[in-house]
Design a protein around this motif. Structure first.
Motif, PDB file in Angstrom:
ATOM      1  N   ARG A  50       0.856  -1.320   0.010  1.00 23.48           N
ATOM      2  CA  ARG A  50       0.039  -0.060  -0.049  1.00 23.48           C
ATOM      3  C   ARG A  50       0.817   1.285  -0.077  1.00 23.48           C
ATOM      4  N   PHE A  51       2.105   1.448   0.510  1.00 26.80           N
ATOM      5  CA  PHE A  51       2.886   2.437   0.182  1.00 26.80           C
ATOM      6  C   PHE A  51       3.853   2.259  -0.861  1.00 26.80           C
ATOM      7  N   GLY A  52       4.921   1.120  -0.715  1.00 28.90           N
ATOM      8  CA  GLY A  52       5.951   1.110  -1.920  1.00 28.90           C
ATOM      9  C   GLY A  52       5.365   0.924  -3.157  1.00 28.90           C
ATOM     10  N   LEU A  53       4.481  -0.057  -3.604  1.00 31.10           N
ATOM     11  CA  LEU A  53       4.129  -0.138  -4.823  1.00 31.10           C
ATOM     12  C   LEU A  53       3.209   1.186  -5.391  1.00 31.10           C
ATOM     13  N   LEU A  54       2.385   1.708  -4.459  1.00 31.85           N
ATOM     14  CA  LEU A  54       1.634   2.656  -4.915  1.00 31.85           C
ATOM     15  C   LEU A  54       2.523   4.079  -5.160  1.00 31.85           C
ATOM     16  N   ALA A  55       3.547   4.040  -4.639  1.00 33.44           N
ATOM     17  CA  ALA A  55       4.448   5.217  -4.463  1.00 33.44           C
ATOM     18  C   ALA A  55       5.091   5.039  -6.010  1.00 33.44           C
ATOM     19  N   TRP A  56       5.672   3.787  -6.233  1.00 31.10           N
ATOM     20  CA  TRP A  56       6.209   3.382  -7.634  1.00 31.10           C
ATOM     21  C   TRP A  56       5.339   4.086  -8.583  1.00 31.10           C
ATOM     22  N   GLU A  57       3.877   3.573  -8.547  1.00 30.85           N
ATOM     23  CA  GLU A  57       3.079   3.804  -9.891  1.00 30.85           C
ATOM     24  C   GLU A  57       2.949   5.391  -9.956  1.00 30.85           C
ATOM     25  N   LEU A  58       2.632   6.138  -8.851  1.00 31.99           N
ATOM     26  CA  LEU A  58       2.368   7.430  -8.753  1.00 31.99           C
ATOM     27  C   LEU A  58       3.501   8.282  -9.202  1.00 31.99           C
ATOM     28  N   LEU A  59       4.791   7.554  -8.831  1.00 35.42           N
ATOM     29  CA  LEU A  59       6.139   8.371  -9.355  1.00 35.42           C
ATOM     30  C   LEU A  59       6.338   8.339 -10.859  1.00 35.42           C
ATOM     31  N   VAL A  60       6.068   7.100 -11.431  1.00 34.41           N
ATOM     32  CA  VAL A  60       6.320   6.906 -12.826  1.00 34.41           C
ATOM     33  C   VAL A  60       5.336   7.767 -13.634  1.00 34.41           C
ATOM     34  N   ILE A  61       4.143   7.925 -13.071  1.00 33.05           N
ATOM     35  CA  ILE A  61       3.165   8.793 -13.632  1.00 33.05           C
ATOM     36  C   ILE A  61       3.772  10.171 -13.525  1.00 33.05           C
ATOM     37  N   THR A  62       4.106  10.588 -12.255  1.00 31.43           N
ATOM     38  CA  THR A  62       4.571  12.156 -12.252  1.00 31.43           C
ATOM     39  C   THR A  62       5.951  12.130 -13.167  1.00 31.43           C
ATOM     40  N   PHE A  63       6.662  11.594 -13.420  1.00 32.56           N
ATOM     41  CA  PHE A  63       8.132  11.430 -14.123  1.00 32.56           C
ATOM     42  C   PHE A  63       7.563  11.572 -15.536  1.00 32.56           C
ATOM     43  N   PHE A  64       6.750  10.822 -15.909  1.00 36.44           N
ATOM     44  CA  PHE A  64       6.147  10.963 -17.439  1.00 36.44           C
ATOM     45  C   PHE A  64       5.633  12.361 -17.775  1.00 36.44           C
ATOM     46  N   LEU A  65       4.777  12.532 -16.612  1.00 39.31           N
ATOM     47  CA  LEU A  65       4.003  14.114 -16.963  1.00 39.31           C
ATOM     48  C   LEU A  65       5.130  15.297 -16.764  1.00 39.31           C
ATOM     49  N   ALA A  66       6.274  15.108 -15.729  1.00 40.59           N
ATOM     50  CA  ALA A  66       7.120  16.097 -15.550  1.00 40.59           C
ATOM     51  C   ALA A  66       8.123  16.201 -17.055  1.00 40.59           C
ATOM     52  N   GLY A  67       8.314  15.291 -17.645  1.00 38.93           N
ATOM     53  CA  GLY A  67       9.186  15.074 -18.827  1.00 38.93           C
ATOM     54  C   GLY A  67       8.327  15.753 -19.999  1.00 38.93           C
ATOM     55  N   TRP A  68       7.080  15.501 -20.048  1.00 42.95           N
ATOM     56  CA  TRP A  68       6.255  15.889 -21.095  1.00 42.95           C
ATOM     57  C   TRP A  68       6.266  17.406 -20.899  1.00 42.95           C
ATOM     58  N   GLU A  69       5.951  17.997 -19.699  1.00 41.81           N
ATOM     59  CA  GLU A  69       5.984  19.376 -19.476  1.00 41.81           C
ATOM     60  C   GLU A  69       7.380  20.150 -19.942  1.00 41.81           C
ATOM     61  N   ARG A  70       8.549  19.312 -19.509  1.00 45.52           N
ATOM     62  CA  ARG A  70       9.700  19.907 -19.774  1.00 45.52           C
ATOM     63  C   ARG A  70      10.347  19.916 -21.256  1.00 45.52           C
ATOM     64  N   ASN A  71      10.052  18.593 -21.686  1.00 44.27           N
ATOM     65  CA  ASN A  71      10.757  18.163 -23.038  1.00 44.27           C
ATOM     66  C   ASN A  71       9.726  18.010 -24.162  1.00 44.27           C
ATOM     67  N   GLY A  72       8.372  17.945 -23.734  1.00 39.02           N
ATOM     68  CA  GLY A  72       7.357  17.714 -24.865  1.00 39.02           C
ATOM     69  C   GLY A  72       7.128  16.386 -24.794  1.00 39.02           C
ATOM     70  N   PHE A  73       6.236  15.619 -25.624  1.00 40.00           N
ATOM     71  CA  PHE A  73       5.699  14.496 -25.528  1.00 40.00           C
ATOM     72  C   PHE A  73       6.862  13.457 -25.981  1.00 40.00           C
ATOM     73  N   SER A  74       6.871  12.270 -25.115  1.00 40.19           N
ATOM     74  CA  SER A  74       7.743  11.253 -25.734  1.00 40.19           C
ATOM     75  C   SER A  74       7.036   9.780 -25.671  1.00 40.19           C
ATOM     76  N   LEU A  75       7.007   9.208 -26.582  1.00 38.91           N
ATOM     77  CA  LEU A  75       6.520   8.002 -26.894  1.00 38.91           C
ATOM     78  C   LEU A  75       7.266   6.862 -26.051  1.00 38.91           C
ATOM     79  N   PRO A  76       8.569   6.824 -26.201  1.00 41.44           N
ATOM     80  CA  PRO A  76       9.275   6.045 -25.590  1.00 41.44           C
ATOM     81  C   PRO A  76       9.097   6.082 -23.919  1.00 41.44           C
TER      82      PRO A  76
END
Ligand code: NDP
Length: 410
Positions: free
Chosen positions: A179-205
């Motif tokens: 309930r903490f480790g694996l949820l944090a994992w999911e929320l963080l990868v979503i976060t990093f994808f969105l942060a990357g999109w905001e900074r560098n534009g959309f990335s398919l990979p």
């Protein structure tokens, strides 16, 4: 007199691992950041404690809500652990709630990315405090009647004392791991994808890496009750190794490929991303299938068919304090090809979500490298456990299925 092996195992190894790993996750957060990252405060900051605290309370609340219970396997000392069986709704509602939050506060992903070193500092502190508490609780107020031989204190802190401690009415390992480790994992990868999109534009990979991890974690929650039969739960005691591992190591190392791609955007082609997606989805399906075959076989008590023929097995027995118990070792399907093909596919799926970092050096592959070491070591740990538990039946199984992870090779 203490032998050199005992000296290493009980006195030298644990403090070295604790210091190295606790500091190591902070180094990782620094390595994946860039000049926009906020300076690290060793105690974290208000925002990092807010993020960690809310995730922890959310996880805790999910185990308090009324609902179906699931009972794990009985221990050798006669205790049957109780868990909450609401993994899928927890995952779906959590991801939906987080996406809504991001919709309402679009700067959140970038802010969390920049503050990641402090988030890991908060995870570190929270985990260390919990492990101290678990040590004291295990010694002073153990929740079970299990007789455990005392060991050096630092080793007890590292390994943990109790197998299934409960705090605030919940199972500690379900809280920290699921309930903490694996949820944090999911929320963080979503976060990093969105942060990357905001900074560098959309990335398919980057999206492919995020999707693969999301499918993998959704699969985990789908199968959460099966997890309560695994080594993490039935063998590992609640201490630094597993609880710090899930509270601080998972949010840091497991998410690292996604984190790294924010400051170092992928250079992979569209076709490369499509190939990676296919490799990832295939590996996730095969990993699931291997685990499923064993569960299906156990649930049917061996009376089932796999790959179109009745499942074959070796009869085994083992002793518990309550007497002799019987079991069966599956020798059909994937379990007839090698003894741990689930780990092989696990490595391939982990590789697939690191691959979008291809061309960016070795760092995006750090999770894959770590997992290779962990799973090879785990094969030996598991086999040692099975050899002790099943004796000659295990020897017979190893003769019949001689390879561990790669038929014909290893
Ligand atoms: P397994 O699911 O392989 O379980 C091993 C246990 O299964 C053994 O201890 C034994 O338990 C039983 N068993 C072994 N062989 C047989 C057989 N032939 N027939 C019947 N029972 C058998 O290992 P894990 O619990 O480690 O892994 C579960 C999943 O988690 C896997 O998909 C794995 O890849 C994944 N995983 C992921 C990690 C990560 O960090 N990403 C880390 C570890 C695992 P018993 O005593 O009950 O018979």
């Amino acid at each position: 007199m203490t032998s050199p092996y005992d000296l290493l195992r009980y006195y030298i190894g644990p403090p070295l691992i604790i210091l190295g790993a606790t500091g190591g996750v902070q180094v990782l957060a620094w390595l994946g950041g860039d000049s926009s990252s906020l300076p690290l405060s060793p105690w974290g900051n208000g925002a990092s404690w807010g993020a960690v605290g809310v995730t922890l309370l959310w996880g805790l609340a999910s185990l308090w809500v009324p609902g179906e219970d699931f009972y794990g396997p009985e221990t050798s000392f006669g205790y049957t652990p109780r868990y909450k069986a609401n993994g899928v709704p927890f995952f779906v509602v959590s991801v939906a709630a987080y996406l809504t939050l991001v919709f309402l506060t679009p700067q959140l992903p970038i802010h969390l990315f920049r503050n990641f070193a402090n988030i890991i500092a908060s995870c570190n502190l929270l985990a260390l405090l919990l492990c101290v508490f678990l040590l004291v609780k295990g010694k002073q107020w153990p929740g079970s009647r299990e007789k455990i031989k005392p060991k050096p204190l630092i080793y007890e802190f590292y390994r943990g004392i109790e197998l299934h401690p409960r705090i605030l009415g919940v199972d500690v390992k379900q809280l920290t791991n699921c309930r903490f480790g694996l949820l944090a994992w999911e929320l963080l990868v979503i976060t990093f994808f969105l942060a990357g999109w905001e900074r560098n534009g959309f990335s398919l990979p980057h999206l492919v890496s995020t999707l693969l991890q999301t499918v993998y974690l959704a699969k985990f929650y789908w199968w959460e009750t099966g997890y309560f039969n695994t080594l993490d739960i039935i063998l590992d005691r609640a201490g630094y190794y597993i609880c710090w591992g899930c509270l601080a190591f998972v949010p840091s190392l497991y998410t690292f490929a996604s984190y790294y791609l924010v400051a170092n955007p992928p250079v992979m082609s569209t076709w490369g991303a499509v190939g990676t997606l296919i490799l990832g989805l295939t590996s996730i399906s095969l990993n699931y299938r291997v685990d499923w075959e064993k569960e299906y076989f156990k649930a049917s008590n061996g009376r089932c068919a796999l790959w179109g023929t009745p499942a074959s097995c070796i009869e085994a027995k083992y002793e518990t304090k309550q007497g002799v118990r019987r079991s069966k070792l599956l020798t059909s399907g994937f379990w007839g090809l090698a003894r741990h093909l689930n780990y092989t596919f696990e490595l391939l799926l982990a590789l697939s979500w690191c691959l979008p970092g291809l061309g960016r050096g070795l760092l995006p592959f750090i999770y894959f490298i770590f997992l290779t070491i962990l799973l090879v070591h785990r094969v030996f740990r598991d086999e040692e456990k099975c050899a002790v538990k099943y004796g000659t039946a295990w020897v017979e199984y190893c003769q019949k299925v001689p390879y561990r992870m790669l038929p014909g090779v290893f």
